[in-house]
Design a protein around this motif. Structure first.
Motif, mmCIF file in Angstrom:
data_model
loop_
_atom_site.group_PDB
_atom_site.id
_atom_site.type_symbol
_atom_site.label_atom_id
_atom_site.label_comp_id
_atom_site.label_asym_id
_atom_site.label_seq_id
_atom_site.Cartn_x
_atom_site.Cartn_y
_atom_site.Cartn_z
ATOM 1 N N VAL A 70 3.712 -12.464 20.268
ATOM 2 C CA VAL A 70 2.071 -12.243 20.334
ATOM 3 C C VAL A 70 1.416 -12.919 18.841
ATOM 4 C CG1 VAL A 70 2.604 -10.146 21.563
ATOM 5 C CG2 VAL A 70 2.722 -10.140 19.078
ATOM 6 N N VAL A 71 2.333 -13.434 17.971
ATOM 7 C CA VAL A 71 1.565 -13.857 16.937
ATOM 8 C C VAL A 71 2.718 -14.734 16.221
ATOM 9 C CG1 VAL A 71 2.617 -12.154 15.222
ATOM 10 C CG2 VAL A 71 0.351 -12.972 14.764
ATOM 11 N N ASP A 72 1.753 -15.770 15.521
ATOM 12 C CA ASP A 72 2.547 -16.960 14.584
ATOM 13 C C ASP A 72 2.955 -16.156 13.381
ATOM 14 O OD1 ASP A 72 3.386 -18.847 12.774
ATOM 15 O OD2 ASP A 72 2.044 -20.246 13.820
ATOM 16 N N LEU A 73 4.003 -15.994 12.902
ATOM 17 C CA LEU A 73 4.463 -15.154 11.614
ATOM 18 C C LEU A 73 3.813 -15.400 10.532
ATOM 19 C CD1 LEU A 73 8.386 -14.747 11.751
ATOM 20 C CD2 LEU A 73 6.911 -13.298 13.045
ATOM 21 N N ARG A 74 3.283 -16.796 10.402
ATOM 22 C CA ARG A 74 2.537 -17.470 9.301
ATOM 23 C C ARG A 74 1.305 -16.605 9.131
ATOM 24 N NH1 ARG A 74 3.645 -23.858 10.705
ATOM 25 N NH2 ARG A 74 3.005 -22.563 12.603
ATOM 26 N N ASP A 75 0.785 -16.171 10.412
ATOM 27 C CA ASP A 75 -0.812 -15.453 10.461
ATOM 28 C C ASP A 75 -0.798 -14.101 9.955
ATOM 29 O OD1 ASP A 75 -1.722 -17.957 11.313
ATOM 30 O OD2 ASP A 75 -1.773 -17.090 13.377
ATOM 31 N N ILE A 76 0.453 -13.501 9.675
ATOM 32 C CA ILE A 76 0.634 -12.178 9.379
ATOM 33 C C ILE A 76 0.260 -11.965 7.933
ATOM 34 C CG2 ILE A 76 2.120 -10.158 9.147
ATOM 35 C CD1 ILE A 76 3.807 -11.330 11.403
ATOM 36 N N LYS A 77 -0.981 -10.977 7.776
ATOM 37 C CA LYS A 77 -1.715 -10.927 6.243
ATOM 38 C C LYS A 77 -0.949 -9.719 5.804
ATOM 39 C CE LYS A 77 -4.763 -14.202 5.488
ATOM 40 N NZ LYS A 77 -5.759 -14.575 6.268
ATOM 41 N N HIS A 78 -0.972 -8.866 6.698
ATOM 42 C CA HIS A 78 -0.644 -7.295 6.006
ATOM 43 C C HIS A 78 0.536 -6.672 6.919
ATOM 44 C CE1 HIS A 78 -3.937 -7.412 3.323
ATOM 45 N NE2 HIS A 78 -4.658 -7.727 4.040
ATOM 46 N N SER A 89 10.692 1.526 9.130
ATOM 47 C CA SER A 89 10.557 0.452 8.099
ATOM 48 C C SER A 89 11.733 -0.512 8.200
ATOM 49 C CB SER A 89 10.569 1.132 6.792
ATOM 50 O OG SER A 89 11.713 1.755 6.330
ATOM 51 N N GLY A 90 12.815 -0.127 9.129
ATOM 52 C CA GLY A 90 14.133 -0.838 8.979
ATOM 53 C C GLY A 90 13.968 -2.486 9.260
ATOM 54 N N SER A 91 12.973 -2.880 9.937
ATOM 55 C CA SER A 91 13.140 -4.239 10.215
ATOM 56 C C SER A 91 11.974 -5.089 9.355
ATOM 57 C CB SER A 91 12.584 -4.559 11.601
ATOM 58 O OG SER A 91 13.443 -4.031 12.639
ATOM 59 N N ILE A 92 11.442 -4.306 8.451
ATOM 60 C CA ILE A 92 10.281 -5.149 7.709
ATOM 61 C C ILE A 92 10.962 -6.219 6.860
ATOM 62 C CG2 ILE A 92 8.563 -4.538 6.084
ATOM 63 C CD1 ILE A 92 7.741 -2.292 7.497
ATOM 64 N N PRO A 93 12.160 -5.746 5.924
ATOM 65 C CA PRO A 93 12.759 -6.619 4.923
ATOM 66 C C PRO A 93 13.097 -8.006 5.954
ATOM 67 C CG PRO A 93 13.668 -4.495 4.931
ATOM 68 C CD PRO A 93 12.975 -4.340 6.233
ATOM 69 N N LYS A 94 13.325 -8.025 7.266
ATOM 70 C CA LYS A 94 13.807 -9.171 7.777
ATOM 71 C C LYS A 94 12.443 -9.777 8.071
ATOM 72 C CE LYS A 94 16.705 -11.704 10.423
ATOM 73 N NZ LYS A 94 18.176 -12.009 10.234
ATOM 74 N N VAL A 104 1.119 -8.862 2.693
ATOM 75 C CA VAL A 104 1.089 -7.753 1.564
ATOM 76 C C VAL A 104 1.209 -6.350 2.398
ATOM 77 C CG1 VAL A 104 -0.588 -6.566 0.007
ATOM 78 C CG2 VAL A 104 -0.627 -9.100 0.313
ATOM 79 N N LEU A 105 2.278 -5.731 1.747
ATOM 80 C CA LEU A 105 2.257 -4.596 2.323
ATOM 81 C C LEU A 105 1.236 -3.508 1.994
ATOM 82 C CD1 LEU A 105 6.240 -4.314 1.362
ATOM 83 C CD2 LEU A 105 5.377 -5.107 3.531
ATOM 84 N N ILE A 106 1.006 -2.587 2.822
ATOM 85 C CA ILE A 106 -0.020 -1.687 2.519
ATOM 86 C C ILE A 106 0.690 -0.099 2.926
ATOM 87 C CG2 ILE A 106 -1.887 -0.663 3.689
ATOM 88 C CD1 ILE A 106 -3.078 -3.404 3.834
ATOM 89 N N GLY A 107 0.184 0.773 2.131
ATOM 90 C CA GLY A 107 0.951 2.145 2.335
ATOM 91 C C GLY A 107 0.443 3.451 1.233
ATOM 92 N N HIS A 108 0.994 4.286 1.568
ATOM 93 C CA HIS A 108 0.740 5.267 0.444
ATOM 94 C C HIS A 108 1.574 5.036 -0.705
ATOM 95 C CE1 HIS A 108 1.149 9.432 -1.261
ATOM 96 N NE2 HIS A 108 0.423 9.802 -0.215
ATOM 97 N N PRO A 109 1.133 5.469 -1.921
ATOM 98 C CA PRO A 109 1.958 5.148 -3.107
ATOM 99 C C PRO A 109 3.424 5.673 -3.056
ATOM 100 C CG PRO A 109 -0.014 6.087 -3.689
ATOM 101 C CD PRO A 109 0.024 6.154 -2.257
ATOM 102 N N PHE A 125 2.593 -5.007 -2.698
ATOM 103 C CA PHE A 125 2.468 -3.680 -2.203
ATOM 104 C C PHE A 125 1.029 -3.225 -2.637
ATOM 105 C CE2 PHE A 125 4.888 -0.566 0.004
ATOM 106 C CZ PHE A 125 3.942 0.356 0.247
ATOM 107 N N ARG A 126 -0.064 -3.173 -1.751
ATOM 108 C CA ARG A 126 -1.094 -2.523 -1.891
ATOM 109 C C ARG A 126 -1.170 -0.860 -1.644
ATOM 110 N NH1 ARG A 126 -7.121 -4.101 0.772
ATOM 111 N NH2 ARG A 126 -7.912 -2.178 0.362
#
Ligand code: FMN
Ligand code: FE2
Ligand code: FE2
Length: 402
Positions: A70-78, A89-94, A104-109, A125-126
């Motif tokens: 659905v998306v080109d990985l290079r287009d992922i901003k956040h 969250s398990g597949s985010i490191p990959k 840029v990761l976005i989340g609660h402190p 991380f924002r």
């Protein structure tokens, strides 16, 4: 190969869902023959894409493959981390590895701290405050903290233009349903899985379900879609799941529904329980029964699920090595931990040579909201006087319901 579903939820928003029928015990605890899904979402804008949550790490490769469709990985901003529990969250490191950590990761402190401690990955991380907004490619995202649904790190995202509320664990459920959305024919079949999920996973934070739903209602959002990270997406009637969660949060009872749980090694407790069952049924109660015997072992998750909307609970337990039967004491403890509702309890204890175990039970319940209406002690096989005693205890239970 697990089943993957990819679909457009609304214009520019995709769901990536994987059906996990391999996890037998969710959180290493709850037996889920009904399975579970992990739903990730991708928002595409004219200025790049945002990924919301991911899948359990065992599906990381499949997640990346699905994402690429659905998306080109290079287009992922956040990448928005609504909640750091590894089922999301398990597949985010990959993903970070394959994108040179550009998004840029976005989340609660707290999510930032948890993500670092779980994965040892240093990425930008924002952290966002409650109600903070992000404008991207003509889309406005609003982050709403929903603490304790299911961890203190948890937040939701409201996509204003589309009226979509992405809620992670909140408004989710167990079950691998054959469809993605809340079709009328499937909803009634699905709701029991939601109930089991809510009590087993979020039950300990039940009051936060109520608080957060009231908070969301106060924001006067124009919610057209509720998109959780487990189970069905609600786009026909999102209010159904909001109302259902609210009722579960309050542990609202269904009239005349009574839950009976018992153990019986050689049938003595079962004889006493049979008296209770026929008495309750003859008085018009809808009784749900769960047993632990030498050929039946109930699922504790199902017990919790039927406990949340019962008007009252009857426990039949034998004495074992001077204490309450071990499985039953575990269940009582879990009921207090996960449900802790203002519901009446009737406890029947059948022993051999010892005295009934009332003192330790009283202590157990002093700190909980459950109300022990009666404690009936029986020795071995029930006698006529025990039957009278049981009937009187049922009278006491019923009286508390009026
Ligand atoms: C393994 C085992 C341990 C028991 N420990 C106790 C005990 O500590 N105190 C007691 O009064 N009875 C004890 N009993 C007796 C049972 O509580 C009693 O027989 C009761 O009626 C069992 O009901 P059930 O067969 O429905 O489980 C024990 C029985 C078994 C089989
Ligand atoms: Fe969670
Ligand atoms: Fe989850």
């Amino acid at each position: 190969m697990p089943r993957v579903h990819i679909d457009k939820v609304v214009e520019n928003l995709y769901v990536l869902r994987v059906d996990d029928d391999e996890t037998k015990y969710f959180e290493a605890l709850w037996y889920i023959p009904e399975g579970i899904t992990y739903n990730s979402y991708v928002l595409t804008t004219r200025n790049g894409a945002v990924v919301f949550d991911s899948w359990k790490s065992r599906y990381a490769d499949l997640f990346i493959e699905s994402l690429k469709s659905v998306v080109d990985l290079r287009d992922i901003k956040h990448v928005v981390i609504h909640h750091t529990e590894p089922d999301h969250s398990g597949s985010i490191p990959k993903l970070l590895e394959l994108t040179d950590k550009k998004p840029v990761l976005i989340g609660h402190p707290l999510a930032k701290a948890l993500f670092t401690s779980f994965y040892n990955v240093e990425a930008e991380f924002r952290t966002v405050r409650d109600q903070e907004e992000l404008l991207l490619g003509g889309k406005k995202l609003r982050f709403i903290h929903v603490p304790w649904l299911h961890w203190p790190d948890t937040m939701a995202t409201y996509i204003e233009e589309e009226g979509v509320l992405l809620t992670c664990d909140a408004f989710g459920g167990y079950g691998v349903m054959p469809v993605l959305y809340d079709e009328e024919t499937i909803v009634q079949q699905y709701l029991p899985y939601v109930r089991k999920y809510v009590v087993t996973v979020i039950g300990h934070y039940r009051e936060h379900i109520v608080k957060n739903i009231e908070k969301i209602a106060g924001l006067k959002l124009s919610i057209k879609v509720i998109a959780p990270a487990h189970g069905l997406i609600w786009r026909n009637n999102p209010q159904t799941i909001i109302n259902y969660y609210y009722k579960l949060g309050l542990a609202s009872p269904i009239e005349r529904k009574i839950l009976v749980i018992y153990d019986s090694m050689y049938g003595f407790v079962e004889r006493a329980i049979n008296v209770v069952l026929s008495e309750l049924k003859s008085r018009g109660f809808d009784v749900k029964t769960y047993a632990f015997t030498d050929n039946r072992q109930a699922s504790i998750g199902d017990i919790l699920s039927d406990a949340v909307d019962s008007v009252g609970i009857v426990i039949g337990a034998s004495t074992y090595d001077g204490k309450l039967f071990p499985t039953m004491s575990t269940i009582l403890r879990i009921l207090i931990e996960k449900l802790n509702a203002e519901k009446p309890l009737l406890i029947i204890n059948v022993s051999g040579w010892g005295k009934p175990i009332d003192e330790s039970l009283k202590t157990l319940y002093e700190s909980s909201k459950f109300k022990v209406v009666d404690l009936v002690g029986i020795k071995g096989l029930i006698q006529d006087n025990d039957i009278d005693r049981l009937k009187r205890s049922i009278d006491s239970l019923i009286k508390t319901l009026q």
